[in-house]
Design an enzyme around this catalytic site. Structure first.
Site, mmCIF file in Angstrom:
data_model
loop_
_atom_site.group_PDB
_atom_site.id
_atom_site.type_symbol
_atom_site.label_atom_id
_atom_site.label_comp_id
_atom_site.label_asym_id
_atom_site.label_seq_id
_atom_site.Cartn_x
_atom_site.Cartn_y
_atom_site.Cartn_z
ATOM 1 N N TYR A 30 -46.443 -12.820 -3.019
ATOM 2 C CA TYR A 30 -46.235 -13.812 -1.966
ATOM 3 C C TYR A 30 -45.714 -15.141 -2.498
ATOM 4 O O TYR A 30 -45.371 -16.028 -1.721
ATOM 5 C CB TYR A 30 -47.563 -14.048 -1.224
ATOM 6 C CG TYR A 30 -47.444 -14.841 0.054
ATOM 7 C CD1 TYR A 30 -46.735 -14.336 1.145
ATOM 8 C CD2 TYR A 30 -48.050 -16.084 0.188
ATOM 9 C CE1 TYR A 30 -46.627 -15.058 2.334
ATOM 10 C CE2 TYR A 30 -47.955 -16.807 1.371
ATOM 11 C CZ TYR A 30 -47.239 -16.286 2.439
ATOM 12 O OH TYR A 30 -47.132 -16.995 3.608
ATOM 13 N N SER A 32 -49.077 -21.537 6.060
ATOM 14 C CA SER A 32 -50.309 -20.917 5.577
ATOM 15 C C SER A 32 -50.923 -21.773 4.477
ATOM 16 O O SER A 32 -50.233 -22.557 3.815
ATOM 17 C CB SER A 32 -50.006 -19.518 5.014
ATOM 18 O OG SER A 32 -49.197 -19.620 3.850
#
Length: 251
Positions: free
Chosen positions: A150, A135
């Site tokens: 995260y 990502s």
């Protein structure tokens, strides 16, 4: 005829989401596909059934990627069933689970990826490819902060990317190429849902910053394209662009 016709691909973490869509799209282009799952056999078997119903070839193989023996049995299943291995898509990731230990993110997103590459190189031949899926939040984590919830996952995935790219000279000697595919938050994924739950509005904020977010199937299409793209080994494909991330790295 597709360049993938008759090739054999292993897609890690492919019982749902991006991995499942990647597996189905690879099979639709003629690849033999190994659908990997950790625990959810029925879900993986459903993906295989859909592939076979569409005329493709696939098997489901359970393997915990943090278990080196499991990784080797996964790849051996590809060779035993389809005669070889041409494409390894390292899609599986995790680390937001609360019951697998505080070091699980690093075990899965760095150590297991590196181990899977080692195991893969026992079978991958000249002209084969490895695709690592990540990502933007992870790829740019050294320059751009992400959500606190995260951060551990992002740092572990970046560590995994670094571990793989450090082996580019070794891959070159074997004639195997590596492509990194990085995407923004993906609509409909478990990760996006969990992050938006932890920080309400996070998903909408990313939509505004990026212009739009890719769907699971749209992002999987980009992963499949990377399997045969004419790019140098070590290439990083920034799916959907990463303008705001790049701007912050330069700011």
């Amino acid at each position: 005829m597709s360049a993938l016709a008759g090739k054999t691909a292993v897609v890690t973490g492919s019982s749902r989401g991006v991995g499942a869509s990647t597996a189905k799209q690879l099979a639709a282009q003629g690849a033999n596909v190994v659908v990997n799952y950790r625990q959810k056999a029925p879900r993986a078997n459903k993906v295989v059934a859909e592939i076979e119903a569409a005329g493709g070839h696939a098997i489901a193989v359970g393997a915990d990627l943090t278990d080196p023996a499991g990784v080797r049995s996964l790849l051996q299943a590809a060779v035993d069933t389809f005669g070889g291995l041409d494409l390894l898509v390292l899609n599986a990731s995790g680390g937001m689970e609360s019951d697998l230990g505080e070091d699980y993110a690093m075990k899965l997103n760095r150590d297991a990826q590196d181990d899977a590459l080692t195991a893969g190189l026992e079978h991958l031949g000249e002209g084969s490819r490895v695709v690592f899926v990540t990502s933007h939040q992870a790829h740019f984590i050294n320059e751009v902060e992400t959500m606190a919830q995260y951060e551990d996952v992002a740092r572990s995935k970046r560590a995994g990317e670094d571990a793989l790219t450090a082996r580019l000279p070794e891959l070159a000697e074997k004639g195997v190429s590596l492509v990194v595919v990085s995407g923004d938050m993906i609509e409909g994924t478990v990760t996006a849902t969990l992050l938006n739950r932890a920080e309400p509005g996070a998903l909408e904020a990313r939509r505004e910053a990026a212009g739009r977010l890719y769907s699971v199937d749209e992002f999987a299409t980009e992963v499949v394209k990377a399997a045969t793209a004419d790019v140098p080994s070590g290439h990083v494909e920034l799916v959907g662009g990463a303008g705001d991330f790049l701007a912050r790295t330069q700011g």
